[in-house]
Structure formats: structure tokens, C-alpha cells
Design an enzyme around this catalytic site. Structure first.
Site, mmCIF file in Angstrom:
data_model
loop_
_atom_site.group_PDB
_atom_site.id
_atom_site.type_symbol
_atom_site.label_atom_id
_atom_site.label_comp_id
_atom_site.label_asym_id
_atom_site.label_seq_id
_atom_site.Cartn_x
_atom_site.Cartn_y
_atom_site.Cartn_z
ATOM 1 N N GLU A 111 49.603 25.820 56.377
ATOM 2 C CA GLU A 111 48.167 25.695 56.101
ATOM 3 C C GLU A 111 47.874 26.279 54.722
ATOM 4 O O GLU A 111 48.532 27.238 54.311
ATOM 5 C CB GLU A 111 47.318 26.479 57.113
ATOM 6 N N TYR A 123 52.797 22.868 46.756
ATOM 7 C CA TYR A 123 53.251 22.163 47.955
ATOM 8 C C TYR A 123 53.327 20.651 47.721
ATOM 9 O O TYR A 123 54.285 20.006 48.152
ATOM 10 C CB TYR A 123 52.330 22.486 49.135
HETATM 11 C C1 LIG Z 1 51.093 30.127 45.408
HETATM 12 C C2 LIG Z 1 52.234 30.952 44.787
HETATM 13 C C3 LIG Z 1 53.251 31.307 45.875
HETATM 14 C C4 LIG Z 1 52.935 30.073 43.728
HETATM 15 O O1 LIG Z 1 54.006 30.801 43.167
HETATM 16 P P1 LIG Z 1 54.221 30.865 41.576
HETATM 17 O O2 LIG Z 1 55.465 31.620 41.328
HETATM 18 O O3 LIG Z 1 52.964 31.366 40.961
HETATM 19 O O4 LIG Z 1 54.375 29.316 41.253
HETATM 20 P P2 LIG Z 1 55.488 28.637 40.320
HETATM 21 O O5 LIG Z 1 55.513 29.300 38.993
HETATM 22 O O6 LIG Z 1 56.771 28.549 41.072
HETATM 23 O O7 LIG Z 1 54.873 27.178 40.132
HETATM 24 C C5 LIG Z 1 55.062 26.192 41.112
HETATM 25 C C6 LIG Z 1 53.973 25.149 40.987
HETATM 26 O O8 LIG Z 1 52.728 25.736 41.308
HETATM 27 C C7 LIG Z 1 51.713 25.170 40.467
HETATM 28 N N1 LIG Z 1 51.186 26.212 39.593
HETATM 29 C C8 LIG Z 1 51.733 27.419 39.312
HETATM 30 N N2 LIG Z 1 50.897 28.122 38.500
HETATM 31 C C9 LIG Z 1 49.836 27.325 38.276
HETATM 32 C C10 LIG Z 1 48.639 27.472 37.514
HETATM 33 N N3 LIG Z 1 48.372 28.596 36.831
HETATM 34 N N4 LIG Z 1 47.742 26.464 37.518
HETATM 35 C C11 LIG Z 1 47.981 25.327 38.202
HETATM 36 N N5 LIG Z 1 49.111 25.123 38.943
HETATM 37 C C12 LIG Z 1 50.011 26.104 38.959
HETATM 38 C C13 LIG Z 1 52.378 24.089 39.655
HETATM 39 O O9 LIG Z 1 52.344 22.878 40.396
HETATM 40 C C14 LIG Z 1 53.805 24.593 39.591
HETATM 41 O O10 LIG Z 1 54.712 23.580 39.363
HETATM 42 P P3 LIG Z 1 55.079 23.155 37.844
HETATM 43 O O11 LIG Z 1 55.559 24.395 37.192
HETATM 44 O O12 LIG Z 1 56.121 22.123 38.037
HETATM 45 O O13 LIG Z 1 53.801 22.641 37.254
HETATM 46 C C15 LIG Z 1 51.720 32.224 44.073
HETATM 47 O O14 LIG Z 1 50.794 31.845 43.088
HETATM 48 C C16 LIG Z 1 51.100 33.228 45.016
HETATM 49 O O15 LIG Z 1 51.804 34.062 45.558
HETATM 50 N N6 LIG Z 1 49.748 33.172 45.172
HETATM 51 C C17 LIG Z 1 49.047 34.142 46.037
HETATM 52 C C18 LIG Z 1 49.408 33.966 47.488
HETATM 53 C C19 LIG Z 1 49.145 32.555 47.951
HETATM 54 O O16 LIG Z 1 48.100 31.974 47.685
HETATM 55 N N7 LIG Z 1 50.131 32.011 48.679
HETATM 56 C C20 LIG Z 1 50.043 30.677 49.260
HETATM 57 C C21 LIG Z 1 49.326 30.721 50.567
HETATM 58 S S1 LIG Z 1 49.177 29.103 51.274
#
Ligand SMILES: CC(C)(COP(=O)(O)OP(=O)(O)OC[C@H]1O[C@@H](n2cnc3c(N)ncnc32)[C@H](O)[C@@H]1OP(=O)(O)O)[C@@H](O)C(=O)NCCC(=O)NCCS
Length: 155
Positions: A111, A123
Site C-alpha cells: 500500500e 514502485y
Molecule cells: C520511498 C523511498 C524508500 C525511496 O527510496 P530512495 O532511496 O529515496 O529512492 P531511489 O533513489 O532508489 O529512487 C528510486 C526511484 O524513486 C523515485 N524517486 C526518488 N527520488 C525522487 C524524487 N526526489 N522525486 C521524484 N521521484 C523520485 C524515482 O522514480 C527513482 O527512480 P529513478 O532514479 O530511476 O528516477 C524513500 O524515499 C523513503 O524511505 N521515503 C520515506 C518512507 C516512505 O515513504 N516509504 C514508502 C512507504 S510506501
């Protein structure tokens, strides 16, 4: 000429009770409505797949997933705020998908808040599709927020 292989700074390992202080620090920095200690303890107790991502031997992120009857459900996926946007979330998600495959899951559900654009992009980029909606699922600053249900086939 001989090549010297550097060890990877990224390591995955199972979460343990002793990690929960570090995890709660990240959890409360990353989420407006963080999980409590008791929720993480319950996840460990019932045997959910709880994995840590360490970078240079420091806890950097974690994922919690249930697996059973051919289905897997990602319940938490989090990277510490100062290291977000560096590809770590994608690595952790791919790792959880491997764990789900190893447990013979055919499909992975999760979710996500409609307002969580970054997670939704992560995702969708990893092959998840929107398959439904749970109304008023999450607490929110003013009332409740729906949850988008996403699924990805592993077969
Ligand atoms: C969601 C989360 C796990 C993503 O991890 P991350 O290490 O920041 O993401 P990544 O650097 O691996 O990026 C993966 C993808 O996320 C998206 N993304 C990452 N940062 C982004 C930004 N600033 N703006 C838009 N998209 C973004 C992109 O699609 C990216 O893929 P790409 O690099 O090919 O464009 C992280 O931001 C997080 O922990 N957020 C807080 C907790 C949370 O919301 N968890 C999810 C609950 S459902």
C-alpha cells in the site's frame, strides 16, 4: 597485473531486536506517522521478513515483508532521509523481491499513500501496477488518507 576487489559498501542482513533503536531513529525522521517500537517487535516475533540495508556498516534503510501462501506483502520500506535519492530504495526493493521469490511468492502487494509521489514512482518503475484502493486507510494531518494498493507479479 592483479586487480584488487573493493568490498561493497552496501550490505543486506536480517533485522534483529538490537537494531531497533537505530531503526526507530530513521523511522521517526522519515515518516509523519511512524511505526512504534511495539510494531517492529511484533513483526520480528511473528517471523516476517525483516531486512536491513547497511552502508559502510551503518543502518541506512530497512524493509518489512510478510510472505505466505504464494503471496508477499511489503509492509514497510524506508531509507534514512539524508541518503534518499541515491538509488538505495530501489536496491532494497529489488532485494525484497528476491526474498519474496526465494519464498516462492507469485505476487507482491503493498500500500502507498496517493500523496507519496516518490514511493509511487519507485514502485511503478519497479513494475508494480495500481490494483485497488483502501478508503481512509492511513492517519493524516487532517482526518484520514486513502491507500493505493499496488501489485507486482513475480511469475
Ligand atoms: C520511498 C523511498 C524508500 C525511496 O527510496 P530512495 O532511496 O529515496 O529512492 P531511489 O533513489 O532508489 O529512487 C528510486 C526511484 O524513486 C523515485 N524517486 C526518488 N527520488 C525522487 C524524487 N526526489 N522525486 C521524484 N521521484 C523520485 C524515482 O522514480 C527513482 O527512480 P529513478 O532514479 O530511476 O528516477 C524513500 O524515499 C523513503 O524511505 N521515503 C520515506 C518512507 C516512505 O515513504 N516509504 C514508502 C512507504 S510506501
Amino acid at each position: 597485473m592483479s586487480a584488487v576487489l573493493k568490498p561493497s559498501p552496501l550490505q543486506f542482513r536480517p533485522m534483529a531486536e538490537a537494531d531497533l533503536d537505530a531503526i526507530l531513529e530513521i523511522e521517526s525522521a522519515a515518516y509523519e506517522f511512524p511505526w512504534t517500537l511495539a510494531i517492529f517487535q511484533d513483526c520480528l516475533r511473528v517471523g516476517y521478513c525483516c531486512w536491513l540495508l547497511e552502508r559502510n556498516c551503518r543502518v541506512t534503510g530497512y524493509g518489512v515483508m510478510s510472505v505466505g501462501a504464494g503471496e508477499s506483502h511489503i509492509l514497510n520500506l524506508c531509507i534514512c532521509p539524508e541518503l534518499q535519492g541515491m538509488g538505495l530504495g530501489r536496491s532494497l526493493l529489488e532485494y525484497l523481491l528476491e526474498v519474496a521469490r526465494a519464498h516462492k511468492a507469485d505476487v507482491v502487494f503493498l500500500e502507498v499513500r496517493p500523496s507519496n509521489e516518490i514511493a509511487k514512482r519507485l514502485y511503478l518503475g519497479a513494475g508494480f501496477d495500481e490494483v485497488g484502493m483502501r478508503r481512509n486507510y492511513y492517519p493524516a494531518a487532517f482526518g484520514r488518507e486513502d491507500a493505493i494498493i499496488m501489485a507486482r507479479s513475480l511469475s
